[in-house]
Structures are given as C-alpha cells and as structure tokens.
Design a protein around this motif. Sequence first.
Motif: not given
Length: 178
Positions: A96-117
Amino acid sequence: MHSTSSLPLALRLLRWLRLGANHVQVVMMATMFVSFILQIMFRYVFNKPVAWTEEICVITWIWGILWGASFVMSNREDIRFDVLIGQVPREVKRWFTVVVSVSVVVILVGSMPSAWSYVTFMKVESTASLGIRMDHLFSIYIAFVVAMVVRHLYIGIEALRGRLYDDPLTTDGAKDPV
C-alpha cells in the motif's frame, strides 16, 4: 546515542539543514504573530486599519504551512488516515505504501509543468499593499512539490526495503533522516 562528530557528513548536514528550516519556520510564525497584533492595534486602538498587516499574515501563513510540510515535518509527523492500512498485515501495508508513494510522485511530477507555468505567469501580478510579485509568493509551492516528491520517493524506497514510516525508532533512538 551518537555524538555529532561520529555521524556521517550527509546526516550531519541534513540535521543542520533541518535545524535551519526550523528556525526559518519560527521566524515566519513570529512575524505572523507580530503582524496580527499590529493589525489589531491599528484597527481597534488607533482606529486606523492598515492592509499590509493582513497581507503579511496571509503570506506568512501560506509560506509557513508549505515550508513546514516541506522542510520541518518528519515522515513520522505526517497526518495519515490509516483506518484501512492499520487493519492489514505488514506485507500488505508495505505494498500500500509503495502504491501510494508512487501515485503521489506521479501526480506531483505530472502537475509540475502546469504549476511552474502558473507560478512564472504570476510575475505580472503583485500584492495590493506591499507590491510583492506573486511569482515570488507562489514559488514556495514549487519547493513544496519537489520536497514531497523526494519525501515520497524515500518512503516508497524504504517500503520496498521492508521499512515503514511507522516502524519503531532505531535501537539508538535515532529518527528517520527525512
């Protein structure tokens, strides 16, 4: 317990940075408190409300929350909703911890270009009273995203190694470094 000089350089540096982050957090909270008191004093004692005190309160509140979550709190201090995870075997908790951690990383990295913009676009706006550029104010969010990505990568890797955030402290009483 280890003496400071016997700790590896990286761990000593991490502790020094965490102490510095704690001091910055204290200064932000003290600034917010003093500004709040000044706001009350100007409004109710002098009957001359000023806007800059409210702006400082809002800025230090936002920065304090994101700064604290990024650099001050340890993994053990995070608020967790563990109703489900507390009822499953340790091996399932790890996954569960691995899945949640991977999900958080994917979501945050995916949101980074929009946040930076968005943050860089906000250089065209400034605060009403103090004239601080909004991109400077919102930049703490970029630091927060980077810190959370690093933190959740660490949590996920530790879970893959068999260690969980809620494991007991080490035998020498040391806390996790992140």
